[in-house]
Design an enzyme around this catalytic site. Sequence first.
Site, PDB file in Angstrom:
ATOM      1  N   CYS A   1      -4.792   2.699  -3.580  1.00 21.66           N
ATOM      2  CA  CYS A   1      -3.482   3.050  -3.085  1.00 21.66           C
ATOM      3  C   CYS A   1      -2.296   2.093  -3.251  1.00 21.66           C
ATOM      4  O   CYS A   1      -1.461   1.933  -2.210  1.00 21.66           O
ATOM      5  CB  CYS A   1      -3.492   3.379  -1.465  1.00 21.66           C
ATOM      6  SG  CYS A   1      -4.732   4.567  -1.239  1.00 21.66           S
TER       7      CYS A   1
ATOM      8  N   ASP B   1       3.353  -4.411   8.190  1.00 28.51           N
ATOM      9  CA  ASP B   1       2.123  -3.532   7.970  1.00 28.51           C
ATOM     10  C   ASP B   1       0.797  -4.519   7.939  1.00 28.51           C
ATOM     11  O   ASP B   1       0.512  -5.296   7.237  1.00 28.51           O
ATOM     12  CB  ASP B   1       2.216  -2.971   6.531  1.00 28.51           C
ATOM     13  CG  ASP B   1       0.773  -2.173   6.075  1.00 28.51           C
ATOM     14  OD1 ASP B   1      -0.220  -2.236   7.226  1.00 28.51           O
ATOM     15  OD2 ASP B   1       0.699  -1.848   5.176  1.00 28.51           O
TER      16      ASP B   1
ATOM     17  N   GLN C   1      -4.287  -4.428   7.204  1.00 30.10           N
ATOM     18  CA  GLN C   1      -5.317  -5.549   6.793  1.00 30.10           C
ATOM     19  C   GLN C   1      -5.615  -6.709   7.650  1.00 30.10           C
ATOM     20  O   GLN C   1      -6.673  -7.261   7.699  1.00 30.10           O
ATOM     21  CB  GLN C   1      -4.981  -5.583   5.250  1.00 30.10           C
ATOM     22  CG  GLN C   1      -5.315  -4.721   4.314  1.00 30.10           C
ATOM     23  CD  GLN C   1      -6.880  -4.118   4.176  1.00 30.10           C
ATOM     24  OE1 GLN C   1      -7.866  -4.765   4.727  1.00 30.10           O
ATOM     25  NE2 GLN C   1      -6.919  -2.767   3.897  1.00 30.10           N
TER      26      GLN C   1
ATOM     27  N   LYS D   1      -9.886   0.029  11.004  1.00 25.00           N
ATOM     28  CA  LYS D   1     -10.340  -1.220  10.123  1.00 25.00           C
ATOM     29  C   LYS D   1     -10.335  -2.553  11.057  1.00 25.00           C
ATOM     30  O   LYS D   1     -10.580  -3.499  10.633  1.00 25.00           O
ATOM     31  CB  LYS D   1      -9.117  -1.537   9.014  1.00 25.00           C
ATOM     32  CG  LYS D   1      -8.963  -0.503   8.163  1.00 25.00           C
ATOM     33  CD  LYS D   1      -7.885  -0.969   7.259  1.00 25.00           C
ATOM     34  CE  LYS D   1      -6.990   0.123   6.344  1.00 25.00           C
ATOM     35  NZ  LYS D   1      -7.628   0.683   5.273  1.00 25.00           N
TER      36      LYS D   1
ATOM     37  N   HIS E   1       0.766  -1.234   0.162  1.00 22.79           N
ATOM     38  CA  HIS E   1       0.147  -0.087  -0.083  1.00 22.79           C
ATOM     39  C   HIS E   1       0.734   1.362   0.095  1.00 22.79           C
ATOM     40  O   HIS E   1       1.777   1.260   0.489  1.00 22.79           O
ATOM     41  CB  HIS E   1      -0.728  -0.030   1.329  1.00 22.79           C
ATOM     42  CG  HIS E   1      -1.925   1.069   1.532  1.00 22.79           C
ATOM     43  ND1 HIS E   1      -1.646   2.253   1.680  1.00 22.79           N
ATOM     44  CD2 HIS E   1      -3.160   1.042   1.351  1.00 22.79           C
ATOM     45  CE1 HIS E   1      -2.718   3.009   1.920  1.00 22.79           C
ATOM     46  NE2 HIS E   1      -3.909   2.229   1.407  1.00 22.79           N
TER      47      HIS E   1
HETATM   48  N1  PMP Z   1      -1.529  -0.582   4.594  1.00 20.70           N
HETATM   49  C1  PMP Z   1      -2.314  -1.281   4.261  1.00 20.70           C
HETATM   50  C2  PMP Z   1      -2.140  -2.526   3.717  1.00 20.70           C
HETATM   51  C3  PMP Z   1      -3.961  -0.634   4.031  1.00 20.70           C
HETATM   52  O1  PMP Z   1      -4.692  -1.407   3.409  1.00 20.70           O
HETATM   53  C4  PMP Z   1      -4.130   0.778   4.489  1.00 20.70           C
HETATM   54  C5  PMP Z   1      -5.218   1.390   4.491  1.00 20.70           C
HETATM   55  N2  PMP Z   1      -5.866   1.260   3.442  1.00 20.70           N
HETATM   56  C6  PMP Z   1      -2.898   1.425   5.038  1.00 20.70           C
HETATM   57  C7  PMP Z   1      -1.868   0.573   5.488  1.00 20.70           C
HETATM   58  C8  PMP Z   1      -2.859   2.748   5.483  1.00 20.70           C
HETATM   59  O2  PMP Z   1      -4.003   2.871   6.661  1.00 20.70           O
HETATM   60  P1  PMP Z   1      -4.562   4.149   7.172  1.00 20.70           P
HETATM   61  O3  PMP Z   1      -5.275   4.769   5.798  1.00 20.70           O
HETATM   62  O4  PMP Z   1      -5.623   3.744   8.103  1.00 20.70           O
HETATM   63  O5  PMP Z   1      -3.621   4.829   7.808  1.00 20.70           O
END
Ligand code: PMP
Length: 403
Positions: A361, A198, A201, A224, A121
């Site tokens: 993203c 990370d 998810q 999430k 991401h």
């Molecule tokens: N890493 C992953 C794999 C994600 O899916 C996301 C959110 N879509 C993020 C990081 C970033 O999370 P946040 O926007 O809540 O900071």
Amino acid sequence: MRLSMIGWHGMFKKDFPIFKKTDMVYLDTAASAQKPAAVLRAMDRFYKTAYSNVHRGQCAWAAAATKAYEAARQNVADFIHADAANIVFTRGATDAVNLVAAGMAQTLKPGDEVLISIAEHHANFVPWQQACLKSGATFQVANILPSGELDRADFARKLTPRTKVVAITHLSNVLGVLNDAAALTRSAHAVGARILIDAAQSIAHVPLDVREIGCDFLVFSGHKLYGPTGVGVLYGPADALANLPPYQFGGDMIRQVAVSETTFADAPAKFEAGTPMIAEAVGLGAAVGYLNRIGWDKIRRHEEELMEYALAELAKIPEVRLMGTAEKQSVIAFTLDGIAAEDIGFVLGKKNICVRVGHHCAMPLHAHFGRAASARISFGLYNDAADIDRFIAALREGMRFFK
Ligand code: PMP
């Protein structure tokens, strides 16, 4: 479809007040999860009964607020089998990655390398790319296989004694592929690199034990995990947090301040400058409590059945092209031959079916697959077989319209 779905899936949906008066089908939990009543109640109760700033106040409300905030830290710590002292509350996963990347960038130098994967991401991609640009370190990106799995041979080739940091997703928000975080950690540590996982998810979908993984940093967002927005977590064992410089400066993160110098508090306070997200942390603690009451067995079974059913239904549509064919958890991204992802999203949105379309993203990942955009469905506890039926029916109808 397995019959067990009809039985207890509805049980979870009723825990989420937002579904009480709507026919909305929400298949966008990977972007953000809906909130159970337990979370809304905990935050409401906190504001109505014990609200104050934390840590330094003397009155009963201040003591109660501090207790609630620190209890939330303990709940989150227990959830991932960590010590509370190793849990830093951040604004979210993005904030937590930036915190680590900014700190590591101070020690990176030309000749050092940072290794990520092409499936990251942007939150776990851009901060490292920028840290490399700033420090002169080399940015290395490991490939994935056509199945969507990490190309372990490429990863091994790019992991060398020059690698100072590995930053890698646990569960891809596009591919739904779960990486073996413990194995990747062992590989990173074998060359003396720090590793950040990370877990944005994975946190709500697979049980996570940081003692087993052994990583240096692990990040996720509260929203999430069925908790509120504005709060997230950076986990790190004591030595990793102790060696990381503070990210922001201000109140609450200091030991001593004088005109000539400041000494910093120990972690986690060192990384929590300013008034933290107090009610949000309380809400996150309640979200964890909610999931604990359900238990991982039920959560896993629920999601596995949804995944099995959705994949089986999608497989009946010949135009569907999955993003990666490897085993998936909670997320399915796909394109349709001859129909733009944006058009799919539009049609489904009109029918009150929330899916996400775009690059999610993860532009480098989409470029790797040679696709500009995809449609993505993702599951939460409130989804049931009827949601998937409505999604598939609307998808088929939309396809007829656009063909
Ligand atoms: N890493 C992953 C794999 C994600 O899916 C996301 C959110 N879509 C993020 C990081 C970033 O999370 P946040 O926007 O809540 O900071």
